[in-house]
Design an enzyme around this catalytic site. Structure first.
Site, short mmCIF file in Angstrom:
data_model
loop_
_atom_site.label_atom_id
_atom_site.label_comp_id
_atom_site.label_asym_id
_atom_site.label_seq_id
_atom_site.Cartn_x
_atom_site.Cartn_y
_atom_site.Cartn_z
N LYS A 52 0.88 -1.28 0.06
CA LYS A 52 -0.25 0.30 0.27
C LYS A 52 1.06 1.21 0.01
O LYS A 52 1.73 2.11 1.36
CB LYS A 52 -0.96 -0.12 1.55
CG LYS A 52 -2.14 0.45 1.20
CD LYS A 52 -1.79 1.93 0.69
CE LYS A 52 -1.97 3.00 1.93
NZ LYS A 52 -1.87 4.15 1.66
N GLY A 104 6.65 5.08 8.37
CA GLY A 104 5.61 6.02 8.13
C GLY A 104 6.24 6.95 9.45
O GLY A 104 7.27 6.87 10.82
N SER A 105 4.92 7.93 9.46
CA SER A 105 4.91 8.08 11.38
C SER A 105 4.18 7.90 12.67
O SER A 105 3.66 6.99 12.19
CB SER A 105 4.00 9.64 11.49
OG SER A 105 2.05 9.30 11.22
N THR A 155 0.54 6.58 12.76
CA THR A 155 0.00 6.29 12.19
C THR A 155 0.14 4.10 12.87
O THR A 155 -0.69 3.61 13.27
CB THR A 155 0.12 6.21 10.60
OG1 THR A 155 0.33 7.54 10.15
CG2 THR A 155 -0.11 5.00 10.03
N ALA A 156 1.35 4.80 13.14
CA ALA A 156 2.54 3.41 13.59
C ALA A 156 1.23 3.16 14.55
O ALA A 156 1.60 1.49 15.08
CB ALA A 156 3.80 4.14 14.24
N GLU A 209 8.78 1.35 11.03
CA GLU A 209 10.53 2.51 10.59
C GLU A 209 9.82 4.05 11.02
O GLU A 209 8.32 4.01 10.14
CB GLU A 209 10.94 2.06 9.49
CG GLU A 209 11.61 0.07 8.94
CD GLU A 209 12.37 0.49 10.01
OE1 GLU A 209 13.38 1.46 10.61
OE2 GLU A 209 13.54 -0.74 9.78
N CYS A 249 13.84 11.28 6.87
CA CYS A 249 13.57 10.23 8.69
C CYS A 249 14.75 10.73 9.03
O CYS A 249 14.74 10.38 10.94
CB CYS A 249 13.13 8.55 8.25
SG CYS A 249 14.22 7.86 7.71
N GLU A 264 9.39 16.09 15.50
CA GLU A 264 9.41 16.14 13.91
C GLU A 264 8.76 17.17 12.94
O GLU A 264 8.23 17.07 13.02
CB GLU A 264 9.42 14.63 13.46
CG GLU A 264 10.40 14.29 12.05
CD GLU A 264 9.81 13.44 11.51
OE1 GLU A 264 8.65 11.70 11.65
OE2 GLU A 264 10.71 12.06 11.25
P1 NAD Z 1 1.43 8.38 7.52
O1 NAD Z 1 2.45 7.79 8.95
O2 NAD Z 1 1.06 9.48 7.40
O3 NAD Z 1 1.54 7.47 6.17
C1 NAD Z 1 2.68 6.23 6.07
C2 NAD Z 1 1.47 5.49 5.34
O4 NAD Z 1 0.76 4.99 5.85
C3 NAD Z 1 0.49 5.57 3.75
O5 NAD Z 1 1.04 4.55 3.21
C4 NAD Z 1 -0.17 6.14 4.51
O6 NAD Z 1 -1.80 5.42 3.80
C5 NAD Z 1 -0.72 5.01 5.11
N1 NAD Z 1 -1.63 5.10 6.09
C6 NAD Z 1 -1.71 6.46 7.03
N2 NAD Z 1 -2.99 5.93 8.02
C7 NAD Z 1 -2.85 4.47 8.03
C8 NAD Z 1 -3.78 3.05 9.03
N3 NAD Z 1 -5.05 3.94 9.79
N4 NAD Z 1 -3.63 2.34 8.35
C9 NAD Z 1 -2.54 1.98 7.80
N5 NAD Z 1 -1.86 2.89 7.02
C10 NAD Z 1 -2.28 4.08 7.31
O7 NAD Z 1 3.60 8.90 7.34
P2 NAD Z 1 4.08 10.10 5.99
O8 NAD Z 1 3.90 11.10 6.51
O9 NAD Z 1 3.41 9.34 5.22
O10 NAD Z 1 5.79 9.48 6.37
C11 NAD Z 1 6.14 10.53 6.29
C12 NAD Z 1 6.65 9.73 7.95
O11 NAD Z 1 7.43 8.67 7.75
C13 NAD Z 1 7.42 10.91 8.72
O12 NAD Z 1 7.44 10.76 10.71
C14 NAD Z 1 9.57 10.43 8.58
O13 NAD Z 1 9.93 10.14 9.88
C15 NAD Z 1 8.63 8.32 8.41
N6 NAD Z 1 10.02 7.95 7.83
C16 NAD Z 1 10.29 7.06 8.88
C17 NAD Z 1 11.32 6.22 7.48
C18 NAD Z 1 12.50 5.27 8.36
O14 NAD Z 1 12.29 4.53 8.13
N7 NAD Z 1 12.41 5.13 9.50
C19 NAD Z 1 11.88 6.21 6.51
C20 NAD Z 1 10.70 7.38 5.66
C21 NAD Z 1 9.63 7.86 6.58
#
Ligand code: NAD
Length: 486
Positions: free
Chosen positions: A180, A233-234, A237-238, A255, A288, A383
């Site tokens: 996804k 991701g963030s 969301t995690a 991550e 990130c 962040e």
């Molecule tokens: P986000 O959490 O908003 O979205 C990430 C993904 O999660 C997207 O595909 C989104 O559609 C999906 N998502 C959103 N809500 C969800 C839910 N309820 N259930 C399942 N999936 C859902 O993050 P973002 O804004 O896309 O990315 C930025 C963040 O990612 C920053 O915090 C950044 O630090 C982090 N990031 C971390 C790494 C790492 O390896 N540690 C790498 C890149 C980015």
């Protein structure tokens, strides 16, 4: 809605890829380019229906893929890498149009690395040894079994690169996948589905579903047939995903974000330290791992700042397709609003903008450095995910370590120092998944990658990826176990 759109001369299918077929949703979402805010196209907007269909396809394809020999799986992964390499130019232009990161970085670094991800995990699979141990004559035979259908959820800042860190080891391990991609940059995942199909990956082994996480996410992460969830991701969301996965105790790899420090000691090569510091504006600060908090020893802070400002002034900001551009746009007007709100709150709280501190227009944020920031302030603790850096000073090594560790994150840390013993001492005390000493952003795929505390759960890379995507089994056989069995 057309099934295909043309992006930088490249045709991209806007539908999901489920069970080896293109599937359209009745609704769409609009994909917008960060370069100029213009519409790229309408993309199929997945719901629980498509999520269920994709998991069902992954479940159906799992037994045959898991039973496919390692050599055959590795051969197909190499064929995918060949397909990526043939399409570097196409993938690069589509990715840049979709997420605004530099075209030259995609061409020369990021997309070749995508191919490398597939080659690396294909080769690693062939090297993965089954282990045997002896206990009182009993043989303990340890093996890695594929875990099952895996849901992989990725962000927009390095879409294909981060997706393939997960897709490649999951497929190598014998799992089937539902990918996804982020709704702000879904296009290269669709191209990856084409490339995988051309490479001979059987139907249903890789599925791609698009849409808003808030609409399709829960249906994927709470599904009882999903045996692994890997998310980048963030933090908010995690947490949501962890709750959703708890219902079936689905193992998770997370991550997440960071607020990593760059520690500059007075004994450092200041030119190197400034080079490392300026690199933090890469990808318009949407990295990130970015070392967004400069912690500089008091005695060199003025000189460091002077040289940093001088160097930052040489960076060009503009169209990411232009070879001479150093900093591109931010991903979305909403991201710019978020960045600016952070900066304006920091300024209102007493911070001083050494450079920047404002938007340039609707797509670009001025590279910013803020000083006079308190350790417990929002701008130091949270962040931003934009080209916004802070600078604080320290007077002792202990203070440097204390400030470095004093956030809820623990993704990375970068040190600039000319003293090897200091580097060792400080590194031991830092809470960080990766520490770079006099360098930044280099990593061998065999090495672990991940974060501590709110920066993540688990590690990716080499053995760590296989550990995650497999169910590890120990088979204990009695001494002379077959003596009485003919
Ligand atoms: P986000 O959490 O908003 O979205 C990430 C993904 O999660 C997207 O595909 C989104 O559609 C999906 N998502 C959103 N809500 C969800 C839910 N309820 N259930 C399942 N999936 C859902 O993050 P973002 O804004 O896309 O990315 C930025 C963040 O990612 C920053 O915090 C950044 O630090 C982090 N990031 C971390 C790494 C790492 O390896 N540690 C790498 C890149 C980015």
């Amino acid at each position: 809605m057309p099934d295909n759109i043309v992006v930088g001369g490249v045709s991209v299918d806007t539908r999901h890829w489920i069970g080896g077929r293109r599937v359209a949703s009745s609704e769409t979402f609009t994909d917008v380019s960060p370069i100029d805010g213009g519409t790229i196209g309408e993309i199929s907007r997945g719901t629980a229906l498509e999520a269920a269909a994709a998991v069902a396809a992954a479940k159906a394809a799992f037994p045959a893929w898991a039973a496919t020999s390692r050599a055959e799986r590795a051969r197909i992964l190499h064929a995918i890498a060949d397909g990526v390499e043939k399409r570097i130019e196409e993938l690069s232009i589509v990715e840049t149009t979709d997420n605004g990161a530099l075209l030259r970085s995609h061409r020369r670094g990021v997309i070749p690395r995508v191919a490398h991800n597939f080659r690396f995990f294909a080769d690693w699979l062939l090297k993965l040894e089954h282990e045997d141990f002896e206990t009182r004559g009993h043989t303990n035979h340890v093996s890695w079994d594929p875990a099952g259908p895996s849901v992989l959820i990725t962000p927009w800042n390095a879409p294909l690169m981060l997706a393939t860190w997960k897709v490649a080891p999951a497929l190598a391990a014998g799992n089937t996948v539902v990918l996804k991609p982020a709704e702000w940059s879904p296009l290269t995942a669709s191209l990856l589905a084409d490339i995988a199909a051309e490479a001979g990956l059987p139907a249903g082994v890789l599925n791609v579903v698009q849409g808003y996480g808030s609409e399709i996410g829960d249906a994927l992460t709470s599904h009882p047939d999903v045996r692994r969830i890997s998310f980048t991701g963030s933090v908010p969301t995690a947490k949501r995903i962890a709750e959703s996965a708890a219902g079936h105790l689905t193992p998770l790899s997370l991550e997440l974000g960071g607020k990593s420090p760059l520690l500059v000691f007075a004994d450092a090569d200041l030119d190197l330290a400034v080079d490392l510091a300026v690199e933090q504006y890469d990808n318009a600060g949407q990295v990130c791992l970015a070392a967004t908090r400069f912690l500089v020893e008091e005695s060199v802070a003025e000189e460091f700042t002077r040289r940093f400002v001088e160097k930052a002034a040489t960076l060009t900001q503009g169209d990411p397709r232009d070879e001479t551009t150093d900093i591109g746009p931010n991903i979305h007007p909403r991201q710019l609003e978020k960045i600016d709100a952070f900066v304006q709150r920091a300024l209102a709280a007493g911070a001083r903008a050494v450079i920047g501190g404002h938007r340039k227009d609707t797509q670009y944020y001025a590279p910013t450095l803020l000083t006079d920031v308190a350790q417990d302030s929002e701008i130091v603790q949270e962040e931003v995910f934009g080209p916004v850096l802070t600078l604080q000073t320290f007077s002792t090594e202990e203070e440097a370590v204390r400030l470095a560790n004093d956030t809820r994150f623990g993704l990375a840390a970068t040190l600039a120092t000319g003293d090897a013993e200091r580097a060792e001492r400080v590194t031991e005390q830092l809470v960080a998944g990766t520490v770079w000493v006099n360098c930044f952003f280099v990593r061998d795929l065999q090495a672990p990658f991940g974060g501590s505390r709110h920066s993540g759960v688990g590690r990716e890379g080499g053995t760590w990826s296989f550990d995650f995507y497999c169910d590890v089994k120990n088979t204990v056989t009695a001494p002379n176990g077959w003596k009485n069995h003919g």
